[in-house]
Design a protein around this motif. Structure first.
Motif, PDB file in Angstrom:
ATOM      1  N   LEU A 131      36.329  37.107  32.997  1.00 26.77           N
ATOM      2  CA  LEU A 131      35.236  36.525  33.787  1.00 26.77           C
ATOM      3  C   LEU A 131      35.754  35.460  34.746  1.00 26.77           C
ATOM      4  CD1 LEU A 131      32.390  36.182  31.127  1.00 26.77           C
ATOM      5  CD2 LEU A 131      32.446  37.759  33.080  1.00 26.77           C
ATOM      6  N   GLN A 132      36.676  34.614  34.268  1.00 25.32           N
ATOM      7  CA  GLN A 132      37.229  33.571  35.141  1.00 25.32           C
ATOM      8  C   GLN A 132      38.026  34.195  36.279  1.00 25.32           C
ATOM      9  OE1 GLN A 132      36.642  30.016  34.738  1.00 25.32           O
ATOM     10  NE2 GLN A 132      37.190  30.337  36.880  1.00 25.32           N
ATOM     11  N   SER A 133      38.800  35.235  35.977  1.00 27.82           N
ATOM     12  CA  SER A 133      39.542  35.937  37.035  1.00 27.82           C
ATOM     13  C   SER A 133      38.590  36.540  38.056  1.00 27.82           C
ATOM     14  CB  SER A 133      40.432  37.032  36.438  1.00 27.82           C
ATOM     15  OG  SER A 133      41.445  36.466  35.646  1.00 27.82           O
ATOM     16  N   ASN A 134      37.501  37.134  37.565  1.00 28.08           N
ATOM     17  CA  ASN A 134      36.502  37.701  38.471  1.00 28.08           C
ATOM     18  C   ASN A 134      35.903  36.627  39.361  1.00 28.08           C
ATOM     19  OD1 ASN A 134      36.755  40.330  37.480  1.00 28.08           O
ATOM     20  ND2 ASN A 134      35.130  40.059  35.985  1.00 28.08           N
ATOM     21  N   LEU A 135      35.542  35.499  38.766  1.00 31.59           N
ATOM     22  CA  LEU A 135      34.942  34.419  39.544  1.00 31.59           C
ATOM     23  C   LEU A 135      35.940  33.868  40.558  1.00 31.59           C
ATOM     24  CD1 LEU A 135      32.139  33.206  39.672  1.00 31.59           C
ATOM     25  CD2 LEU A 135      32.877  31.454  38.060  1.00 31.59           C
ATOM     26  N   ASN A 136      37.212  33.799  40.183  1.00 29.20           N
ATOM     27  CA  ASN A 136      38.237  33.350  41.126  1.00 29.20           C
ATOM     28  C   ASN A 136      38.406  34.345  42.274  1.00 29.20           C
ATOM     29  OD1 ASN A 136      38.604  31.088  39.540  1.00 29.20           O
ATOM     30  ND2 ASN A 136      40.455  31.861  38.554  1.00 29.20           N
ATOM     31  N   ARG A 137      38.329  35.662  41.970  1.00 29.19           N
ATOM     32  CA  ARG A 137      38.387  36.667  43.041  1.00 29.19           C
ATOM     33  C   ARG A 137      37.172  36.536  43.960  1.00 29.19           C
ATOM     34  NH1 ARG A 137      40.887  39.597  39.050  1.00 29.19           N
ATOM     35  NH2 ARG A 137      38.969  40.498  38.227  1.00 29.19           N
TER      36      ARG A 137
END
Length: 145
Positions: A131-137
């Motif tokens: 989820l954090q990676s998605n939000l960073n993308r």
């Protein structure tokens, strides 16, 4: 019945809250930045009703979701109405004219057959990281488009 798990992640985006809201509101574009989401499709051109497909770690899940609350440029709440039981909220906080904080909370119910096989801490760690990676993308997409 499975167990419900909930995870929250945040990021800051160097863009106005209106710009961040506009990009997030394009639900069908979510697979561009949400790696596990294979597709999001509007149902009958109703912006509050969507079909979702998640494909991750050898599993595939489908569900329908309905937006249950929308406050323009502030928050969006949804819940599934069929398939994988999910619900969530995304909130947008204008910290200045060009900085917006985004807080994403996602809850989901592990399917009954999988619940006994999954360790909450391990699965939770994997999901939070994704989820954090998605939000960073998402942040990077907003800042570069």
């Amino acid at each position: 019945m499975g167990r419900w798990l909930e995870h929250t992640v945040t990021t800051k985006v160097n863009a106005s809250v209106d710009r961040v809201w506009k990009v997030w509101s394009n639900l069908e574009a979510m697979p561009r930045w949400m790696r596990w989401i294979e597709s999001v499709n509007l149902i009958d051109d109703d912006p509050n009703l969507t079909n979702w497909t998640l494909a991750a770690q050898g599993f595939r899940f489908n569900w329908k979701a309905r937006i249950i609350q929308r406050v323009e440029a502030q928050q969006l709440h949804w819940e599934s109405i069929g398939g994988l039981p999910t619900k969530g909220t995304v909130r947008f906080y204008a910290e200045s004219d060009n900085i917006t904080s985004v807080k994403l909370t996602v809850s989901y119910q592990l399917p009954g057959a999988l619940a006994p096989l999954m360790e909450d801490r391990i699965l939770g760690g994997i999901v939070v990281k994704e989820l954090q990676s998605n939000l960073n993308r998402f942040r990077d997409l907003v800042q570069t488009d």
